[in-house]
Design a protein around this motif. Structure first.
Motif, PDB file in Angstrom:
ATOM      1  N   ALA A 156     -10.286  32.030 -28.404  1.00 44.84           N
ATOM      2  CA  ALA A 156      -9.017  32.707 -28.701  1.00 44.84           C
ATOM      3  C   ALA A 156      -8.681  33.722 -27.610  1.00 44.84           C
ATOM      4  O   ALA A 156      -7.514  33.855 -27.205  1.00 44.84           O
ATOM      5  N   TRP A 157      -9.675  34.451 -27.131  1.00 39.16           N
ATOM      6  CA  TRP A 157      -9.437  35.391 -26.024  1.00 39.16           C
ATOM      7  C   TRP A 157      -9.005  34.648 -24.763  1.00 39.16           C
ATOM      8  O   TRP A 157      -8.059  35.055 -24.085  1.00 39.16           O
ATOM      9  N   ALA A 158      -9.704  33.564 -24.443  1.00 40.22           N
ATOM     10  CA  ALA A 158      -9.368  32.809 -23.225  1.00 40.22           C
ATOM     11  C   ALA A 158      -7.959  32.238 -23.300  1.00 40.22           C
ATOM     12  O   ALA A 158      -7.233  32.191 -22.285  1.00 40.22           O
ATOM     13  N   LEU A 159      -7.542  31.818 -24.494  1.00 37.83           N
ATOM     14  CA  LEU A 159      -6.204  31.251 -24.647  1.00 37.83           C
ATOM     15  C   LEU A 159      -5.096  32.284 -24.479  1.00 37.83           C
ATOM     16  O   LEU A 159      -3.932  31.922 -24.329  1.00 37.83           O
ATOM     17  N   GLU A 160      -5.448  33.569 -24.494  1.00 37.35           N
ATOM     18  CA  GLU A 160      -4.438  34.604 -24.237  1.00 37.35           C
ATOM     19  C   GLU A 160      -3.919  34.545 -22.804  1.00 37.35           C
ATOM     20  O   GLU A 160      -2.796  34.985 -22.531  1.00 37.35           O
ATOM     21  N   MET A 180     -11.570  22.593 -19.331  1.00 37.69           N
ATOM     22  CA  MET A 180     -12.051  22.029 -18.075  1.00 37.69           C
ATOM     23  C   MET A 180     -12.728  23.081 -17.195  1.00 37.69           C
ATOM     24  O   MET A 180     -13.787  22.838 -16.599  1.00 37.69           O
ATOM     25  N   LEU A 181     -12.145  24.277 -17.132  1.00 36.06           N
ATOM     26  CA  LEU A 181     -12.690  25.310 -16.254  1.00 36.06           C
ATOM     27  C   LEU A 181     -14.037  25.814 -16.765  1.00 36.06           C
ATOM     28  O   LEU A 181     -14.960  26.059 -15.980  1.00 36.06           O
ATOM     29  N   ARG A 182     -14.178  25.957 -18.076  1.00 36.29           N
ATOM     30  CA  ARG A 182     -15.464  26.414 -18.618  1.00 36.29           C
ATOM     31  C   ARG A 182     -16.562  25.412 -18.295  1.00 36.29           C
ATOM     32  O   ARG A 182     -17.697  25.795 -17.996  1.00 36.29           O
ATOM     33  N   SER A 183     -16.240  24.126 -18.347  1.00 35.92           N
ATOM     34  CA  SER A 183     -17.243  23.101 -18.076  1.00 35.92           C
ATOM     35  C   SER A 183     -17.597  23.039 -16.596  1.00 35.92           C
ATOM     36  O   SER A 183     -18.766  22.844 -16.238  1.00 35.92           O
ATOM     37  N   VAL A 184     -16.595  23.223 -15.730  1.00 35.18           N
ATOM     38  CA  VAL A 184     -16.863  23.225 -14.288  1.00 35.18           C
ATOM     39  C   VAL A 184     -17.761  24.398 -13.917  1.00 35.18           C
ATOM     40  O   VAL A 184     -18.743  24.244 -13.159  1.00 35.18           O
ATOM     41  N   LEU A 185     -17.445  25.578 -14.438  1.00 38.40           N
ATOM     42  CA  LEU A 185     -18.262  26.760 -14.124  1.00 38.40           C
ATOM     43  C   LEU A 185     -19.670  26.621 -14.699  1.00 38.40           C
ATOM     44  O   LEU A 185     -20.655  27.001 -14.045  1.00 38.40           O
ATOM     45  N   ALA A 186     -19.777  26.075 -15.899  1.00 40.50           N
ATOM     46  CA  ALA A 186     -21.099  25.866 -16.485  1.00 40.50           C
ATOM     47  C   ALA A 186     -21.888  24.820 -15.708  1.00 40.50           C
ATOM     48  O   ALA A 186     -23.115  24.934 -15.553  1.00 40.50           O
ATOM     49  N   GLY A 215     -13.543  36.022 -22.307  1.00 37.61           N
ATOM     50  CA  GLY A 215     -13.704  34.840 -23.139  1.00 37.61           C
ATOM     51  C   GLY A 215     -14.188  33.641 -22.347  1.00 37.61           C
ATOM     52  O   GLY A 215     -15.076  32.910 -22.787  1.00 37.61           O
ATOM     53  N   LEU A 216     -13.614  33.440 -21.167  1.00 33.73           N
ATOM     54  CA  LEU A 216     -14.019  32.316 -20.327  1.00 33.73           C
ATOM     55  C   LEU A 216     -15.475  32.452 -19.880  1.00 33.73           C
ATOM     56  O   LEU A 216     -16.229  31.469 -19.873  1.00 33.73           O
ATOM     57  N   LEU A 217     -15.894  33.656 -19.530  1.00 34.97           N
ATOM     58  CA  LEU A 217     -17.271  33.871 -19.089  1.00 34.97           C
ATOM     59  C   LEU A 217     -18.262  33.589 -20.216  1.00 34.97           C
ATOM     60  O   LEU A 217     -19.329  33.002 -19.987  1.00 34.97           O
ATOM     61  N   TRP A 218     -17.914  34.003 -21.436  1.00 34.67           N
ATOM     62  CA  TRP A 218     -18.838  33.719 -22.540  1.00 34.67           C
ATOM     63  C   TRP A 218     -18.887  32.228 -22.832  1.00 34.67           C
ATOM     64  O   TRP A 218     -19.960  31.673 -23.073  1.00 34.67           O
ATOM     65  N   LEU A 219     -17.744  31.565 -22.819  1.00 40.78           N
ATOM     66  CA  LEU A 219     -17.730  30.125 -23.043  1.00 40.78           C
ATOM     67  C   LEU A 219     -18.569  29.402 -21.997  1.00 40.78           C
ATOM     68  O   LEU A 219     -19.253  28.422 -22.305  1.00 40.78           O
ATOM     69  N   THR A 220     -18.527  29.905 -20.763  1.00 40.86           N
ATOM     70  CA  THR A 220     -19.271  29.271 -19.675  1.00 40.86           C
ATOM     71  C   THR A 220     -20.773  29.475 -19.821  1.00 40.86           C
ATOM     72  O   THR A 220     -21.552  28.518 -19.846  1.00 40.86           O
ATOM     73  N   HIS A 225      -3.109  33.468 -16.437  1.00 37.97           N
ATOM     74  CA  HIS A 225      -2.941  34.916 -16.284  1.00 37.97           C
ATOM     75  C   HIS A 225      -4.281  35.545 -16.661  1.00 37.97           C
ATOM     76  O   HIS A 225      -4.612  35.628 -17.843  1.00 37.97           O
ATOM     77  N   PHE A 226      -5.038  35.957 -15.672  1.00 33.58           N
ATOM     78  CA  PHE A 226      -6.417  36.380 -15.906  1.00 33.58           C
ATOM     79  C   PHE A 226      -6.465  37.819 -16.406  1.00 33.58           C
ATOM     80  O   PHE A 226      -6.729  38.762 -15.652  1.00 33.58           O
ATOM     81  N   THR A 227      -6.201  37.985 -17.704  1.00 33.67           N
ATOM     82  CA  THR A 227      -6.346  39.288 -18.339  1.00 33.67           C
ATOM     83  C   THR A 227      -7.828  39.558 -18.601  1.00 33.67           C
ATOM     84  O   THR A 227      -8.679  38.674 -18.458  1.00 33.67           O
ATOM     85  N   ALA A 228      -8.133  40.790 -19.009  1.00 40.68           N
ATOM     86  CA  ALA A 228      -9.529  41.148 -19.295  1.00 40.68           C
ATOM     87  C   ALA A 228     -10.089  40.279 -20.425  1.00 40.68           C
ATOM     88  O   ALA A 228     -11.222  39.788 -20.351  1.00 40.68           O
ATOM     89  N   HIS A 229      -9.298  40.086 -21.475  1.00 42.58           N
ATOM     90  CA  HIS A 229      -9.754  39.238 -22.581  1.00 42.58           C
ATOM     91  C   HIS A 229      -9.961  37.803 -22.138  1.00 42.58           C
ATOM     92  O   HIS A 229     -10.949  37.157 -22.518  1.00 42.58           O
ATOM     93  N   ALA A 230      -9.024  37.289 -21.355  1.00 40.47           N
ATOM     94  CA  ALA A 230      -9.113  35.898 -20.918  1.00 40.47           C
ATOM     95  C   ALA A 230     -10.362  35.670 -20.077  1.00 40.47           C
ATOM     96  O   ALA A 230     -11.079  34.673 -20.247  1.00 40.47           O
ATOM     97  N   VAL A 231     -10.650  36.585 -19.167  1.00 32.49           N
ATOM     98  CA  VAL A 231     -11.820  36.445 -18.298  1.00 32.49           C
ATOM     99  C   VAL A 231     -13.109  36.584 -19.112  1.00 32.49           C
ATOM    100  O   VAL A 231     -14.052  35.805 -18.943  1.00 32.49           O
TER     101      VAL A 231
END
Length: 315
Positions: free
Chosen positions: A54-58, A67-73, A241-246, A233-239
């Protein structure tokens, strides 16, 4: 006396045999207690997946997030595999790794992210509470395991509590994202079952690592297509969230989860996941400001009781 001593010595030499070679231990061997702890750590990591999504989708579109979470992981896992100079898995394991890639790397993240476009995190978490029963059923069909009757009774009771809670929460009407969520249950259960089986032959981090690497051609192309189509739009929440998903949901959580499954078996480990929806509800309140339903504490106690029974039942 000397002749007798000599004969005795020769007899002793003649009957002495070399020690048989030791059988190597499975890569993921462990005690039931440590296996349950590792599975619980995996569930704790997974319970943050929906709030992190939900944070990343912000700040990003759903295809970009998946796709990006899987590439980074995959970059993280590939670096670990290269640093440890891990050998490529045997050919007989690649079919199972492909199922893991399709189920937990691609299918489940995509379907649940699409569902969160129309569902709240709390509702999605409760629907996915059926995953333990789905995984136990899939594992029994795939591996031939025959859990005891008490195990199935407790599993069905836990699933009934989760479903009843979901129906009560949604007013009896399924949300538009429920079809995505039910499809996610099926592909994830298959991925969990295959991953738990493979973790008996190789460490859990290698199972998810090779699955991420195998999916990389698809996720890399998907990222290249999604980024221009869904400008982020790389907000603090979005980043965050993406880092935790990764790191948490896609890699580290899977590492301990598969190792726990290998130690105590997929059916028993899957029932620990009954606690995941309730943990996610707590995170949705703390991180997203959603309201905790009044029935949540009672449902939590009922689910924990069912988990305790499944952990003691024969699998």
């Amino acid at each position: 006396m000397r002749a007798n001593d000599s004969a005795t010595t020769l007899d002793a030499i003649a009957v002495t045999a070399p020690e048989p070679p030791r059988t190597p231990q499975p890569a993921a061997a462990g005690t039931p207690r440590s296996g349950a702890l590792l599975a619980a750590l995996g569930v704790a990591a997974f319970s943050l997946t929906f709030p992190a999504t939900a944070w990343a989708l912000e700040g990003m579109g759903p295809w970009t997030v998946v796709m990006l979470r899987s590439v980074l992981a995959a970059a993280l896992a590939g670096g670990c595999l290269a640093a440890r100079r891990v050998r490529v898995p045997e050919r007989r394991h690649w079919a199972g790794i492909a199922v893991v890639a399709g189920g937990v790397v691609l299918g489940f993240p995509l379907l649940t992210t699409l569902a969160l476009q129309t569902s709240t995190t709390s509702h999605a978490a409760v629907v996915v509470g059926l995953l333990p029963l789905t995984t136990a059923t899939c594992s029994a069909a795939r591996t031939g395991a025959r859990p005891s009757r008490m195990f199935w009774i407790a599993s069905l009771a836990g699933a009934a509590v989760v479903v009843g809670f979901a129906v009560q929460q949604s007013g009896g009407a399924p949300s538009t994202g429920d079809l995505y969520l039910f499809a996610a249950l099926l592909v994830c259960a298959a991925g969990y079952t295959e991953g738990g089986r493979l973790a008996r032959h190789m460490p859990g981090w290698q199972v998810i690592g090779w699955a991420l690497v195998l999916a990389l051609p698809v996720t890399a192309v998907g990222t290249a297509v999604a980024l221009p189509a869904e400008p982020p739009h790389f907000t603090a929440h979005a980043v965050a969230g993406l880092l935790w998903l990764t790191a948490g949901s896609t890699f580290l959580g899977m590492v301990v989860w598969y190792r726990g499954m290998a130690a105590i078996g997929a059916p028993r480990a899957s029932q620990i996941q009954l606690a995941q929806p309730l943990l996610t509800l707590v995170w949705s309140v703390v991180l997203l400001g959603e309201r905790l339903p009044p029935a949540a504490p009672a449902a939590a106690l009922a689910v924990l009781a069912c988990i305790a029974v499944t952990q003691r039942a024969r699998c």
